[in-house]
Design a protein around this motif. Structure first.
Motif, PDB file in Angstrom:
ATOM      1  N   MET A 145     -12.821  76.807 -27.886  1.00  0.00           N
ATOM      2  CA  MET A 145     -13.884  76.614 -26.895  1.00  0.00           C
ATOM      3  C   MET A 145     -15.189  77.245 -27.356  1.00  0.00           C
ATOM      4  O   MET A 145     -15.199  78.061 -28.278  1.00  0.00           O
ATOM      5  N   ASN A 146     -16.272  76.893 -26.678  1.00  0.00           N
ATOM      6  CA  ASN A 146     -17.569  77.505 -26.955  1.00  0.00           C
ATOM      7  C   ASN A 146     -17.849  78.581 -25.907  1.00  0.00           C
ATOM      8  O   ASN A 146     -17.465  78.438 -24.757  1.00  0.00           O
ATOM      9  N   SER A 192     -21.331  80.031 -29.069  1.00  0.00           N
ATOM     10  CA  SER A 192     -20.575  80.393 -30.274  1.00  0.00           C
ATOM     11  C   SER A 192     -19.105  79.986 -30.126  1.00  0.00           C
ATOM     12  O   SER A 192     -18.564  79.948 -29.020  1.00  0.00           O
ATOM     13  N   THR A 193     -18.448  79.696 -31.259  1.00  0.00           N
ATOM     14  CA  THR A 193     -17.008  79.414 -31.210  1.00  0.00           C
ATOM     15  C   THR A 193     -16.198  80.630 -31.650  1.00  0.00           C
ATOM     16  O   THR A 193     -14.975  80.581 -31.724  1.00  0.00           O
ATOM     17  N   ASN A 194     -16.891  81.722 -31.914  1.00  0.00           N
ATOM     18  CA  ASN A 194     -16.227  82.925 -32.422  1.00  0.00           C
ATOM     19  C   ASN A 194     -15.744  83.808 -31.269  1.00  0.00           C
ATOM     20  O   ASN A 194     -16.319  84.848 -30.967  1.00  0.00           O
ATOM     21  N   LEU A 195     -14.665  83.353 -30.623  1.00  0.00           N
ATOM     22  CA  LEU A 195     -14.122  84.060 -29.461  1.00  0.00           C
ATOM     23  C   LEU A 195     -12.729  84.571 -29.786  1.00  0.00           C
ATOM     24  O   LEU A 195     -12.004  83.971 -30.569  1.00  0.00           O
ATOM     25  N   GLU A 196     -12.353  85.671 -29.138  1.00  0.00           N
ATOM     26  CA  GLU A 196     -11.028  86.244 -29.408  1.00  0.00           C
ATOM     27  C   GLU A 196     -10.370  86.678 -28.107  1.00  0.00           C
ATOM     28  O   GLU A 196     -11.023  87.216 -27.216  1.00  0.00           O
ATOM     29  N   VAL A 214      -8.767  86.384 -20.611  1.00  0.00           N
ATOM     30  CA  VAL A 214     -10.155  86.776 -20.869  1.00  0.00           C
ATOM     31  C   VAL A 214     -10.390  86.800 -22.372  1.00  0.00           C
ATOM     32  O   VAL A 214      -9.647  87.452 -23.116  1.00  0.00           O
ATOM     33  N   LEU A 215     -11.405  86.068 -22.793  1.00  0.00           N
ATOM     34  CA  LEU A 215     -11.788  86.045 -24.199  1.00  0.00           C
ATOM     35  C   LEU A 215     -13.082  86.839 -24.396  1.00  0.00           C
ATOM     36  O   LEU A 215     -13.912  86.918 -23.485  1.00  0.00           O
ATOM     37  N   CYS A 241     -22.125  87.168 -28.626  1.00  0.00           N
ATOM     38  CA  CYS A 241     -22.974  87.742 -27.563  1.00  0.00           C
ATOM     39  C   CYS A 241     -22.252  88.785 -26.714  1.00  0.00           C
ATOM     40  O   CYS A 241     -22.845  89.348 -25.799  1.00  0.00           O
ATOM     41  N   ALA A 242     -20.955  89.021 -27.000  1.00  0.00           N
ATOM     42  CA  ALA A 242     -20.163  90.076 -26.340  1.00  0.00           C
ATOM     43  C   ALA A 242     -19.797  89.781 -24.887  1.00  0.00           C
ATOM     44  O   ALA A 242     -19.334  90.660 -24.174  1.00  0.00           O
ATOM     45  N   THR A 243     -19.966  88.552 -24.437  1.00  0.00           N
ATOM     46  CA  THR A 243     -19.598  88.236 -23.052  1.00  0.00           C
ATOM     47  C   THR A 243     -18.088  88.035 -22.920  1.00  0.00           C
ATOM     48  O   THR A 243     -17.483  87.294 -23.691  1.00  0.00           O
ATOM     49  N   ALA A 244     -17.518  88.697 -21.906  1.00  0.00           N
ATOM     50  CA  ALA A 244     -16.112  88.492 -21.567  1.00  0.00           C
ATOM     51  C   ALA A 244     -16.038  87.301 -20.613  1.00  0.00           C
ATOM     52  O   ALA A 244     -16.825  87.203 -19.680  1.00  0.00           O
ATOM     53  N   GLN A 245     -15.091  86.402 -20.846  1.00  0.00           N
ATOM     54  CA  GLN A 245     -15.058  85.160 -20.072  1.00  0.00           C
ATOM     55  C   GLN A 245     -13.684  84.521 -20.103  1.00  0.00           C
ATOM     56  O   GLN A 245     -12.906  84.752 -21.019  1.00  0.00           O
ATOM     57  N   LEU A 246     -13.394  83.728 -19.067  1.00  0.00           N
ATOM     58  CA  LEU A 246     -12.133  82.994 -19.063  1.00  0.00           C
ATOM     59  C   LEU A 246     -12.254  81.785 -19.972  1.00  0.00           C
ATOM     60  O   LEU A 246     -13.322  81.185 -20.094  1.00  0.00           O
TER      61      LEU A 246
END
Ligand SMILES: [Zn+2]
Length: 403
Positions: free
Chosen positions: A1-2, A8-12, A42-43, A48-53
């Motif tokens: 996901m973005n 960004s696609t760089n989520l973890e 939560v990713l 950008c350091a945002t925590a998100q579902l």
């Protein structure tokens, strides 16, 4: 996901709360067992350091018919009154024809306080029943999902725009933020009120994570979003409401208001405590696991001693906690709630029946408090029960916020 903020696609993956039902929908008896479950994860965005579902339940399902009423709780209404007074005194006390737009205006509680200060008010509320309650109470309310199109259609600009507890809901995040810029006067102030993720982490208030909350902001991350849409934060303070909410004041970026001293201090705290780093979230996830072990041990021991335990409150967030911990009828007989719209409904996933406080025929030995964010109010209202020995257990017990 973005990433929902920066693409960004760089989520973890940071926190995995498993499969959970859509927690805002309390079930009718015939719906029990029929409710769908969705992943609740939560990713963390490395960019950008945002925590998100990562998983989005469609907003028409989530907000078409919610039964949360902000006017039911006294401390929330008092908080909204304080916000209206602060905004008026600081910015618009002398302004002629002052106006306010409230996004996610619920039952109109916030706007009534602005009406009392002679503002021309307009609410936008997606829940039909709730919008009707506001209308009936004399608060002009549009039953819509606010976004850029709606702002254009309104064709007017407001001195104040308020969004309390909605900014993390927004699926159409960028359209809504553009809509706010569109509807805000050149000298206008946008007031955003949001659960502060740093406080959620500090207080182990993981039950604030649920499907309606797509995003979990710190100051750094909400500023990234606002700046992207031509808006800028110039002041913020932390309120005890909901266990720790940030109240942010925003103008058009072009006005370049210098950041207040307290905003700069809050930014420094985030940096010093590494609030916008993945490692902090991973540590948080580990602490939630331990909390589960501790809570189940407490409940099992109480049950073994023959204690009768009721849940206190049937807040949406309580369902995250109940489902993740696996707390059902083996521990709690029922959930006790003031909001009569939830009478006789069952909690999603754990299927605990909601009873109305004033209609109870027997008392528990222990109240397991799911509405922990109203601790002061609950303890003050329940003095007679405390004197009779009823225990109040707070699974989440936030540190006080010094004013
Ligand atoms: Zn991002």
């Amino acid at each position: 996901m973005n990433c929902r903020i920066c693409d960004s696609t760089n989520l973890e993956l940071a926190i995995d709360l498993g499969q959970q039902p859509w927690c805002n929908h309390f079930l009718k008896r015939e719906e029990v067992g029929q409710e769908p479950f969705y992943p609740l994860r939560v990713l963390f965005c490395h960019h950008c350091a945002t925590a998100q579902l990562d998983y989005t339940v469609a907003k028409e399902i989530m907000f078409g018919d919610h039964t949360y009423l902000s006017g039911v709780t006294q401390s929330l209404s008092a908080h909204f009154k304080k916000i209206a007074s602060e905004v008026d005194e600081r910015f618009f006390q002398q302004a002629p024809g002052k106006s306010v737009l409230d996004i996610g205006s619920n039952d109109g509680t916030q706007l009534k306080h602005f009406q009392a200060l002679n503002y021309d008010v307009l609410g936008v509320e997606s829940s039909k029943g709730t919008a009707r309650i506001a209308q009936a109470a004399g608060v002009p309310t549009l039953n819509e999902f606010f976004n850029f199109e709606v702002a254009r259609r309104l064709g007017r600009k407001f001195h104040v725009i308020n969004a309390a507890g909605v900014f993390f809901h927004l699926e159409e995040l960028h359209s809504v933020t553009d809509g706010i810029r569109e509807a805000l006067r050149e000298d206008g102030v946008f007031v955003v009120q949001f659960l502060y993720m740093k406080r959620i982490v500090d207080n182990l208030a993981f039950d604030q994570i649920y499907h309606e909350h797509l995003l979990y902001y710190n100051l750094q991350t909400i500023e990234t979003l606002l700046n992207r849409h031509g808006l800028a934060l110039f002041d913020a303070w932390l309120s005890p409401i909901h266990g720790g909410s940030m109240i942010g004041f925003i103008t058009h970026q072009s006005r370049q208001a210098p950041p207040s001293e307290r905003l700069q201090k809050l930014r420094q705290q985030e940096a010093a405590e590494k609030s916008n780093e993945l490692a902090t979230y991973l540590k948080f996830a580990g602490r939630i696991q331990q909390m589960k072990v501790d809570n189940l041990a407490y409940l099992a021991a109480a049950r073994n001693r023959g204690k009768r335990i009721f849940g206190l409150g049937a807040p949406v967030k309580g369902n995250t906690l109940l489902n993740y911990f696996g707390i059902g009828r083996q521990y709690l007989d029922c959930l006790v709630e003031k909001n009569e719209l939830r009478r006789g409904l069952f909690s999603p996933g754990m299927h605990l029946e909601v009873l109305i406080e004033k209609e109870l025929t027997q008392l528990p030995d222990i109240y397991y408090v799911l509405a922990w964010n109203f601790k002061k109010e609950i303890l003050a209202n329940n003095q007679p029960l405390l004197e009779r020995g009823v225990e109040f257990y707070f699974p989440v017990d936030p540190q006080e916020i010094s004013a």
